[in-house]
Structure formats: C-alpha cells, structure tokens
Design a protein around this motif. Structure first.
Motif, mmCIF file in Angstrom:
data_model
loop_
_atom_site.group_PDB
_atom_site.id
_atom_site.type_symbol
_atom_site.label_atom_id
_atom_site.label_comp_id
_atom_site.label_asym_id
_atom_site.label_seq_id
_atom_site.Cartn_x
_atom_site.Cartn_y
_atom_site.Cartn_z
ATOM 1 N N VAL A 90 -11.624 -3.865 -9.824
ATOM 2 C CA VAL A 90 -10.641 -2.993 -9.170
ATOM 3 C C VAL A 90 -9.689 -3.770 -8.272
ATOM 4 O O VAL A 90 -8.464 -3.547 -8.316
ATOM 5 N N PRO A 91 -10.143 -4.719 -7.425
ATOM 6 C CA PRO A 91 -9.166 -5.490 -6.636
ATOM 7 C C PRO A 91 -8.186 -6.291 -7.491
ATOM 8 O O PRO A 91 -7.015 -6.425 -7.145
ATOM 9 N N TYR A 116 -7.181 -5.452 -10.508
ATOM 10 C CA TYR A 116 -6.232 -4.482 -11.056
ATOM 11 C C TYR A 116 -5.181 -4.106 -10.017
ATOM 12 O O TYR A 116 -3.983 -4.012 -10.314
ATOM 13 N N TRP A 117 -5.620 -3.854 -8.788
ATOM 14 C CA TRP A 117 -4.654 -3.527 -7.728
ATOM 15 C C TRP A 117 -3.678 -4.677 -7.506
ATOM 16 O O TRP A 117 -2.476 -4.449 -7.296
ATOM 17 N N LEU A 118 -4.160 -5.903 -7.555
ATOM 18 C CA LEU A 118 -3.291 -7.055 -7.362
ATOM 19 C C LEU A 118 -2.241 -7.146 -8.467
ATOM 20 O O LEU A 118 -1.068 -7.461 -8.204
ATOM 21 N N VAL A 168 -1.061 -4.605 -10.251
ATOM 22 C CA VAL A 168 -0.118 -3.501 -10.072
ATOM 23 C C VAL A 168 0.830 -3.786 -8.904
ATOM 24 O O VAL A 168 2.051 -3.590 -9.010
ATOM 25 N N ALA A 169 0.286 -4.273 -7.791
ATOM 26 C CA ALA A 169 1.108 -4.514 -6.611
ATOM 27 C C ALA A 169 2.116 -5.631 -6.831
ATOM 28 O O ALA A 169 3.206 -5.615 -6.238
ATOM 29 N N LYS A 183 5.683 -4.533 -8.020
ATOM 30 C CA LYS A 183 6.461 -3.608 -7.197
ATOM 31 C C LYS A 183 7.358 -4.359 -6.224
ATOM 32 O O LYS A 183 7.054 -5.497 -5.822
ATOM 33 N N GLY A 216 -1.163 3.063 -4.747
ATOM 34 C CA GLY A 216 -1.536 1.665 -4.941
ATOM 35 C C GLY A 216 -2.001 1.322 -6.340
ATOM 36 O O GLY A 216 -1.825 0.183 -6.790
ATOM 37 N N PHE A 217 -2.599 2.270 -7.060
ATOM 38 C CA PHE A 217 -3.154 1.983 -8.373
ATOM 39 C C PHE A 217 -2.271 2.470 -9.517
ATOM 40 O O PHE A 217 -2.698 2.477 -10.665
ATOM 41 N N VAL A 248 1.473 -11.097 -2.154
ATOM 42 C CA VAL A 248 0.727 -10.428 -3.224
ATOM 43 C C VAL A 248 0.880 -11.168 -4.540
ATOM 44 O O VAL A 248 -0.106 -11.488 -5.216
#
Length: 309
Positions: free
Chosen positions: A53-54, A56-58, A60-61, A64, A74-75, A277
């Motif tokens: 999950v971290p 994946y968030w990285l 996605v972020a 942006k 965030g997700f 990020v």
C-alpha cells in the motif's frame, strides 16, 4: 488316541502385508484445517497490503502536481503530471538529485563489495582455523549485533573527526565495512560448504593459504557472498544517521540525506513536496533492480545458512 490340534496355515504374504500397519508418523498426511488455512491467507494478505500500500500511494502521488497532491484523494489518480515532475526533479538546483543518486551508488556499490570480501575472509578464517581466542571473537561478533547502529553513530563521528575523515567519501565508506551479521553468515556458510578435506588436498599439492582461499574457497562461498552483498547494499543504501553526521557538503550527500533536507525545506517551499515524493520513488528503483537480479543467488545462500543454524 488323542488327536493333535490342527494348526491353521500361516496367512499368505499378501494378507500379512495388508495386516501390517506402518507406525503413525506425526504430521504425515495431515492437512491443516480450513480455518487454519483461512487464517494463513488472511495473515499473508495483511502482510502484503502492509508492504504494498505505501508503494502504491507513492506511485499515485508521484503523478500529481503540488496542488493535486493535497486536494485529491491519496489513493486515486488525478491529472497525469509524472513527466513534468520528473523534469523538475532533474533540473532543480542544477540536477543535484542525480548527483545524490550517484553518491549513493558509490557508497552502496563500492562499500558492499569491500564489505562482502571482508565478511567472507573473516567468516572463512573463523570457520576453517582453530586458534586461541576464537570463541572470544565469535562472542564479540554476536554481541556487536545487539548494539543499535544509532548508538554508535556519535562515537563513530567523533573518531572520524579526529582522524580527518569527516565530510569525505571515505568517512562514509570506512565505517560501513564492519558488518557483524555478514561475518556470522559467512562463518556459518563456510562451515557447511567448504570441506576441510579439499583444503588439505590443496595444501598437499603445494598451494598456499591465500591460493586455497581465492582458487577454491571463494568459489564455494559465492552464493553466500551474494546474499551478504545484497544485505550490505540495501543497508548502505538506506543508511541515514552516519552520513547525516559526517557529510556537510551537499555535493557528497547520499540520496537519503538529500531528500530529508528537501522534506524539511518543503515547509517553506511548497513545490519541494512533489519533488520529495517522486525522488523517493526513483530512489527505490536501484534496490528493486539489485534484489530481482540477485534473487536466485541469495535464496540458495540463505537456505544453506539456515540449514546449518
């Protein structure tokens, strides 16, 4: 006249084979219950989510912009801005991020190679030779593994200042050469993979101790050496506390220290938050490449050491 009792004929071999039962072996043929299997799947799924999950968030972020980073979920993906973020990362402060990446490759690459050689030769010596004080050395290696690295950071920094290695590349490389876990792993692997008879045969043929090590033992220790190199590379790449104390020149910083400085400066410079990020995402690529490329080697080396333990 008394009649003798008629004895029954012995059973046929096939009938005896059918009557003989093998002793029950604990665990043989047993399958875990449905509840235990379901619990195992739940634990594995939770562990996978915890690690993925971290990441994946990285990902996605990093796609942006600075405004979308805080105004969108965030997700969930928003406007694709990955290329622009990567361009900004490469041009900010004259592209110092890539210099940090190069420094980390130097610290981790050269450091892990030297560290692996030192661990192999130390573990080989402890496993193959019997000398006075050997048990004390092994106890010291085991005891040093219990000391956190953060506790040793400040004394190490003071020592480097006294010998004039602060704010230099060698100030980061030299302390990283001591790796007690690597020495212990090399010791265990040498005991299980290097036969004494082979070394005795090499000595009878006139080979010196160094020749026997480089020509015979080093080849047998190569799977364990790859395992040690992988652990050493990851540890050196993630090293933060010692470079933070030793390095003051921004051009010599590794990527971990550099991104940490950007993260602190992002309080007053909002645009740096996006660069931190995407920089964190780029910085994990070398670790993934090294891990995947060395996977088949380190698994065999770790399994051999685990059997000996």
């Amino acid at each position: 006249m008394t009649q003798l009792p008629v004895l029954a004929a012995p059973p046929a071999p096939r009938e005896m084979a059918g009557r003989i039962r093998k002793p029950a072996v604990h665990g043989e043929g047993e399958r875990p219950s449905r509840g235990a299997r379901a619990l195992g799947w739940i634990v594995m799924a939770a562990a996978a989510l915890y690690f993925l999950v971290p990441v994946y968030w990285l990902i996605v972020a990093s796609t942006k912009s600075t405004s979308d980073l805080f105004s969108t979920p965030g997700f969930l993906f928003s406007k694709m801005n990955f290329v622009q973020n990567l361009s900004d990362l490469s041009t900010y402060n004259d592209g110092i991020f890539w210099r940090w990446m190069g420094n980390s490759l130097i610290y981790s690459g050269i450091g892990s190679i030297l560290m692996t050689f030192i661990c192999l030769i130390s573990g080989y010596a402890l496993a193959m030779y019997r000398f006075k004080g050997r048990s004390i050395v092994l106890a010291a290696v085991l005891g040093s593994m219990l000391v956190p690295q953060t506790v040793l950071a400040q004394p190490t920094y003071q020592f480097l200042v006294q010998i004039g290695l602060n704010n230099t590349i060698w100030g980061v490389l030299v302390p990283s050469l001591a790796y007690p876990f690597g020495v212990l792993l090399a010791f265990v692997y040498a005991q299980s993979s290097v036969p004494q008879e082979l070394l005795e045969a090499a000595r009878l043929d006139g080979a010196s101790e160094w020749r026997a090590f480089f020509s015979i033992a080093l080849k047998l220790l190569s799977p364990g050496g790859v395992t040690i190199m992988l652990f050493a590379f990851i540890g050196s790449w993630n090293n933060f506390m010692l470079p933070l104390l030793v390095i003051s020149d921004a051009r010599l910083m590794p990527v971990t220290v550099g991104l940490s400085g950007w993260s602190q400066a992002a309080i007053t410079i909002p645009g740096l938050q996006t660069l931190v990020v995407i920089g964190a995402l780029v910085s994990i690529i070398p670790i993934v490449v090294v891990f995947v490329s060395l996977q088949r080697f380190w698994r065999s080396g770790l399994a051999a050491g685990g059997v000996r333990f």
